[in-house]
Scaffold this motif. Structure first.
Motif, PDB file in Angstrom:
ATOM      1  N   ALA A  91       0.842  -1.199   0.000  1.00 11.03           N
ATOM      2  CA  ALA A  91       0.000   0.000   0.000  1.00 11.03           C
ATOM      3  C   ALA A  91       0.872   1.242   0.000  1.00 11.03           C
ATOM      4  O   ALA A  91       2.099   1.162   0.135  1.00 11.03           O
ATOM      5  N   MET A  92       0.227   2.374  -0.144  1.00 14.04           N
ATOM      6  CA  MET A  92       0.893   3.659  -0.004  1.00 14.04           C
ATOM      7  C   MET A  92       1.651   3.693   1.327  1.00 14.04           C
ATOM      8  O   MET A  92       1.120   3.301   2.356  1.00 14.04           O
ATOM      9  N   MET A  93       2.883   4.168   1.291  1.00 10.89           N
ATOM     10  CA  MET A  93       3.690   4.225   2.510  1.00 10.89           C
ATOM     11  C   MET A  93       3.239   5.363   3.435  1.00 10.89           C
ATOM     12  O   MET A  93       2.435   6.192   3.062  1.00 10.89           O
ATOM     13  N   HIS A  94       3.834   5.338   4.643  1.00  9.44           N
ATOM     14  CA  HIS A  94       3.726   6.447   5.584  1.00  9.44           C
ATOM     15  C   HIS A  94       2.313   6.572   6.176  1.00  9.44           C
ATOM     16  O   HIS A  94       1.574   5.607   6.230  1.00  9.44           O
ATOM     17  N   GLY A  95       1.978   7.775   6.621  1.00 11.57           N
ATOM     18  CA  GLY A  95       0.670   7.996   7.205  1.00 11.57           C
ATOM     19  C   GLY A  95       0.583   7.494   8.646  1.00 11.57           C
ATOM     20  O   GLY A  95       1.585   7.098   9.250  1.00 11.57           O
ATOM     21  N   TYR A  96      -0.631   7.484   9.161  1.00 11.01           N
ATOM     22  CA  TYR A  96      -0.822   7.220  10.594  1.00 11.01           C
ATOM     23  C   TYR A  96      -2.142   6.497  10.818  1.00 11.01           C
ATOM     24  O   TYR A  96      -3.214   7.016  10.527  1.00 11.01           O
ATOM     25  N   THR A 159       0.487   1.698  12.794  1.00 13.21           N
ATOM     26  CA  THR A 159       1.011   1.020  11.622  1.00 13.21           C
ATOM     27  C   THR A 159       0.630   1.793  10.366  1.00 13.21           C
ATOM     28  O   THR A 159      -0.003   2.850  10.432  1.00 13.21           O
ATOM     29  N   THR A 160       1.033   1.258   9.221  1.00  9.77           N
ATOM     30  CA  THR A 160       0.681   1.819   7.922  1.00  9.77           C
ATOM     31  C   THR A 160      -0.547   1.102   7.375  1.00  9.77           C
ATOM     32  O   THR A 160      -1.025   0.122   7.959  1.00  9.77           O
ATOM     33  N   PRO A 247      -8.295 -20.684   4.149  1.00  4.05           N
ATOM     34  CA  PRO A 247      -7.217 -20.110   4.943  1.00  4.05           C
ATOM     35  C   PRO A 247      -5.977 -20.996   4.919  1.00  4.05           C
ATOM     36  O   PRO A 247      -6.007 -22.110   4.378  1.00  4.05           O
ATOM     37  N   GLY A 248      -4.882 -20.470   5.502  1.00  4.37           N
ATOM     38  CA  GLY A 248      -3.691 -21.291   5.681  1.00  4.37           C
ATOM     39  C   GLY A 248      -2.495 -20.950   4.827  1.00  4.37           C
ATOM     40  O   GLY A 248      -1.381 -21.383   5.126  1.00  4.37           O
ATOM     41  N   CYS A 249      -2.679 -20.174   3.752  1.00  2.41           N
ATOM     42  CA  CYS A 249      -1.528 -19.882   2.900  1.00  2.41           C
ATOM     43  C   CYS A 249      -0.636 -18.831   3.560  1.00  2.41           C
ATOM     44  O   CYS A 249      -1.111 -17.983   4.317  1.00  2.41           O
ATOM     45  N   PRO A 250       0.677 -18.864   3.292  1.00  2.00           N
ATOM     46  CA  PRO A 250       1.583 -17.892   3.915  1.00  2.00           C
ATOM     47  C   PRO A 250       1.483 -16.521   3.258  1.00  2.00           C
ATOM     48  O   PRO A 250       1.121 -16.396   2.087  1.00  2.00           O
ATOM     49  N   LEU A 251       1.815 -15.493   4.031  1.00  2.00           N
ATOM     50  CA  LEU A 251       1.918 -14.124   3.515  1.00  2.00           C
ATOM     51  C   LEU A 251       3.343 -13.632   3.714  1.00  2.00           C
ATOM     52  O   LEU A 251       3.959 -13.881   4.758  1.00  2.00           O
ATOM     53  N   CYS A 252       3.859 -12.925   2.710  1.00  3.73           N
ATOM     54  CA  CYS A 252       5.155 -12.291   2.851  1.00  3.73           C
ATOM     55  C   CYS A 252       4.999 -11.027   3.693  1.00  3.73           C
ATOM     56  O   CYS A 252       3.875 -10.574   3.929  1.00  3.73           O
ATOM     57  N   PRO A 253       6.094 -10.441   4.180  1.00  3.47           N
ATOM     58  CA  PRO A 253       5.970  -9.186   4.922  1.00  3.47           C
ATOM     59  C   PRO A 253       5.274  -8.116   4.085  1.00  3.47           C
ATOM     60  O   PRO A 253       5.576  -7.964   2.896  1.00  3.47           O
ATOM     61  N   PRO A 254       4.341  -7.382   4.671  1.00  6.71           N
ATOM     62  CA  PRO A 254       3.678  -6.306   3.914  1.00  6.71           C
ATOM     63  C   PRO A 254       4.678  -5.201   3.599  1.00  6.71           C
ATOM     64  O   PRO A 254       5.529  -4.867   4.427  1.00  6.71           O
ATOM     65  N   GLU A 255       4.573  -4.644   2.406  1.00  8.34           N
ATOM     66  CA  GLU A 255       5.540  -3.636   1.964  1.00  8.34           C
ATOM     67  C   GLU A 255       4.848  -2.385   1.437  1.00  8.34           C
ATOM     68  O   GLU A 255       3.677  -2.429   1.044  1.00  8.34           O
ATOM     69  N   GLY A 256       5.592  -1.289   1.405  1.00 10.74           N
ATOM     70  CA  GLY A 256       5.090  -0.046   0.857  1.00 10.74           C
ATOM     71  C   GLY A 256       5.260  -0.005  -0.648  1.00 10.74           C
ATOM     72  O   GLY A 256       5.963  -0.823  -1.252  1.00 10.74           O
ATOM     73  N   ASP A 257       4.606   0.975  -1.281  1.00  6.93           N
ATOM     74  CA  ASP A 257       4.649   1.071  -2.735  1.00  6.93           C
ATOM     75  C   ASP A 257       6.044   1.396  -3.259  1.00  6.93           C
ATOM     76  O   ASP A 257       6.388   1.037  -4.388  1.00  6.93           O
TER      77      ASP A 257
END
Length: 530
Positions: A91-96, A159-160, A247-257
Motif C-alpha cells: 500500500a501507499m507508505m507512511h501515514g498514521y 502502523t501503515t 485459509p492457511g496460505c503464507p503471507l510475505c511481509p507487507p511492503e510499501g509502494d
C-alpha cells in the motif's frame, strides 16, 4: 502446467496493492508471469481538513478488487480461486493509523498526503540529525502529541495501511523493512529501528507520561523472504466475500509502494534506481555509501532486503494533468467527436514532443496539495506565461509533463551534483510512461541519465508485491532477493533505454530555473485563493 491447472492446484501467488486511486490485484504463476488481474477505483477524501480513506472504503475496496479478480479468472479459465500458494499486501507508505487494545481505529486514517506535521517533522529532524519527512508515521504521532490529541492515552499499536490490512488477514503486527523505514528511521547495521533515535524520542515525550513506549507500539520488522504469518479463517472471509478462498496460505511481509516499485523494476542493487510516477512520484536510488549529511528533501529508506536508499518523494504528479485531459475529453464531447480517453492521452503526449525544449517559456505548477520538496504546505494548480512566450498546444502539454517530474529533478540534482551519487541504471514505471518515448525522454533530460522501461512496467506495485510473495515460497535455499530477481524473474532483461541529447537536457534545465524563480507566484496564489 497451464494457468487453469496452476490456479486449481493452489500454485498461484496473489499480490494486492492499495494505490492512491486504485486497488489492484494480480495473480502470478510460479514463473512470475501474470495470469489474472482485478482492480477497484477509489479516492481519498478531506475530512476535517485532512486527507483520509475510511475503514469501510478499505475493506469494501479490497473485496470489490478481489471480486474483479475472481471474475477475471472465471471468464478466462472457467474456474475459481480456492487455494493460494502465497499472498502479499502492499500500500501507499507512511501515514498514521492508531489503534486501541480492542483493535479500534482511534482517529480517521491520516495518509501520506497530509502536510499538517511541519512542526513535528522539523523538531524531530533536529533532534535526530536525520531528515524526518512530513508524511512519516513518527511525524504524525509526534504532531498528535504536540496538538494534545485525546486519543493518545489509548494507543496500543500504530502502523501503515499495508500493515493494517496484513494484520487483519493474519493476526500478525509486522511490517516489511522498506515500509517500516517510512515510519521511523532504520539502523542499516541492525536492520531494525534505530535504537538511539528511539531512546531520544522516549526522552522527548517523558513529560507526557504516556502508558506506552514507542518500541512497543511499532510493528515488528521483517526482511524480504521471511514469513509474515498465514491467512486466518477470519482473514480469508475479509478478503473473499464469497467464502471460496481457504485459509492457511503464507503471507510475505507487507511492503510499501516504494519497495514494490523497486522490486517490479529490478532496482534493489547498489547503483540502480527507479522512478514511479502516478498520483505522486518518487525516485529511489540504492546507495553504495551513506550520504555526507542529512538533506531536507531526501528521505533515507531501505529496499525490502534492507539496503540503504535515497528517496525523493513528490506529493504531486499526474492528478492535475488528468484534470486537463478531462477538459479535452469534454471538448470532444461538445463537438460530437468520438471519445477515447486513451487515444486523447496518446495524441497529446506525442504532440508534446514537438514543443520547444524549454516549453517556450511556459511554466506549470501541478500542486493539488502541498509540496515539501519546494517548501509548500498547500498547493494551488497554476499556469504561468508572459505575452512573449510561445503559447501553443505542444508547449502547453509539454509544460504539463515537465511539471510532473520537475520537482523530482530538483531533489535528485542534490544527489547527482552535490553528493556525486553514481547510477548504472534507472528504470521508470507508472501511468505517466504508458505513451512510449514521451515522459521517458523528458525524465532522461531531467535527470541527465538514460532511463529504461520494461515491458512489465505497467504491472506496477501489485506485481512487485506478488514477486515478494513468490520469493517467500519459490526461492532456493540461501538465495538472495537480488539473485532471485535476476535469475528467476528478469533473466537479464533491462528494458528499452532512452537517452536525452544535450539540447533536451539544457532545455529542461532552463525550464527548471524558471520554475524555481516562479515559486513565489505559487506562494502568492496560496495566500490569495483560500
Amino acid at each position: 502446467m497451464d494457468a487453469k491447472n496452476i490456479i486449481e492446484t493452489g500454485k498461484a501467488v496473489l499480490g494486492i496493492e492499495f494505490g492512491s486511486t486504485r486497488i489492484k490485484a494480480i495473480l502470478v504463476a510460479p514463473n512470475n508471469q501474470s495470469i489474472a488481474q482485478g482492480s477497484f477505483t477509489w479516492e481519498n477524501k478531506i475530512v476535517d481538513g485532512l486527507w483520509t480513506y475510511s475503514v469501510d472504503d478499505i475493506w469494501n475496496g479490497l473485496q470489490e478488487c478481489y471480486i474483479a479478480l475472481r471474475e477475471n479468472v472465471k471468464s478466462k479459465y472457467n474456474t475459481d480461486i480456492k487455494v493460494l500458494a502465497a499472498i502479499g499486501i502492499s500500500a501507499m507508505m507512511h501515514g498514521y493509523m492508531a489503534f486501541n487494545e480492542d483493535q479500534k481505529l482511534l482517529i480517521p486514517f491520516r495518509t501520506w498526503r497530509n502536510t499538517n506535521t511541519v512542526k513535528a517533522a522539523t523538531e524531530l529532524s533536529s533532534l535526530f540529525n536525520f531528515n524526518i519527512p512530513l508524511r512519516w508515521s513518527i511525524s504524525h504521532l509526534y504532531q498528535c502529541i504536540l496538538d494534545k490529541e485525546r486519543h493518545l492515552q489509548e494507543v496500543k499499536f500504530i502502523t501503515t495501511l499495508a500493515g493494517y490490512v496484513h494484520w487483519q488477514l493474519t493476526g500478525e503486527k509486522v511490517l516489511g523493512i522498506g515500509d517500516a523505514s517510512g515510519m521511523f528511521p532504520i539502523d542499516s547495521t541492525t536492520k531494525n529501528y534505530d535504537a538511539e533515535m528511539i531512546r531520544k524520542f522516549e526522552e522527548l515525550i517523558t513529560p507526557y507520561h504516556f502508558s506506552w513506549k514507542l518500541q512497543d507500539i511499532l510493528p515488528s520488522i521483517l526482511l524480504a523472504g521471511k514469513s509474515g504469518g498465514t491467512l486466518t479463517k477470519e482473514g480469508a472471509a475479509l478478503l473473499d466475500s464469497s467464502g471460496q478462498l481457504q485459509p492457511g496460505c503464507p503471507l510475505c511481509p507487507p511492503e510499501g509502494d516504494a519497495g514494490t516499485g523497486m522490486v517490479a523494476t529490478n532496482a534493489i542493487r547498489p547503483r540502480t534506481g527507479n522512478v514511479s510516477a502516478g498520483t505522486s512520484s518518487f525516485s529511489m536510488i540504492v546507495l553504495e555509501r551513506e550520504l555526507s549529511k542529512a538533506y531536507e528533501v531526501i528521505d533515507m529508506v531501505t529496499t525490502p532486503d534492507g539496503a540503504p536508499v535515497a528517496m525523493v518523494h513528490c506529493n504531486n504528479c499526474t492528478s492535475d494533468l488528468n484534470s486537463w485531459i478531462n477538459i479535452f475529453k469534454e471538448y470532444q464531447y461538445l463537438i460530437g467527436a468520438k471519445i477515447d480517453e486513451s487515444e486523447i492521452y496518446e495524441k497529446l503526449f506525442s504532440h508534446a514532443l514537438e514543443g520547444d525544449n524549454d516549453c517556450g517559456g511556459l511554466i506549470y505548477y501541478n500542486y493539488i496539495s502541498g509540496e515539501p520538496v519546494t517548501g509548500l504546505t498547500e498547493g494551488r494548480p497554476l499556469f504561468v506565461r508572459s505575452v512573449n512566450d510561445k503559447f501553443n498546444l505542444s508547449n502547453f502539454i509539454k509544460s504539463q509533463l515537465y511539471a510532473t517530474i520537475c520537482v523530482l529533478k530538483i531533489g535528485n540534482d542534490i544527489l547527482f551534483n552535490d553528493e556525486k551519487v553514481m547510477v548504472d541504471r534507472i528504470t521508470a514505471h507508472g501511468g505517466l510512461f504508458k505513451t512510449k518515448n514521451v515522459a521517458q525522454r523528458f525524465l532522461a533530460a531531467a535527470l541527465k541519465t538514460p532511463i529504461s522501461i520494461m515491458e512489465t512496467a505497467g504491472e506496477g506495485g501489485a506485481w512487485g508485491i506478488a514477486l515478494l510473495a513468490s520469493f517467500l515460497v519459490n526461492k532456493e535455499t540461501n538465495q538472495t532477493l537480488d539473485e532471485y530477481l535476476n535469475h528467476k524473474v528478469f533473466a537479464g532483461n533491462t528494458g528499452i533505454e532512452v537517452t536525452a541529447n544535450d539540447d533536451e537536457i539544457n532545455g529542461f534545465n532552463a525550464y527548471t530555473e524558471n520554475y524555481k524563480l516562479g515559486l513565489s507566484i505559487e506562494q502568492a496564489a496560496i495566500k490569495f485563493k483560500k
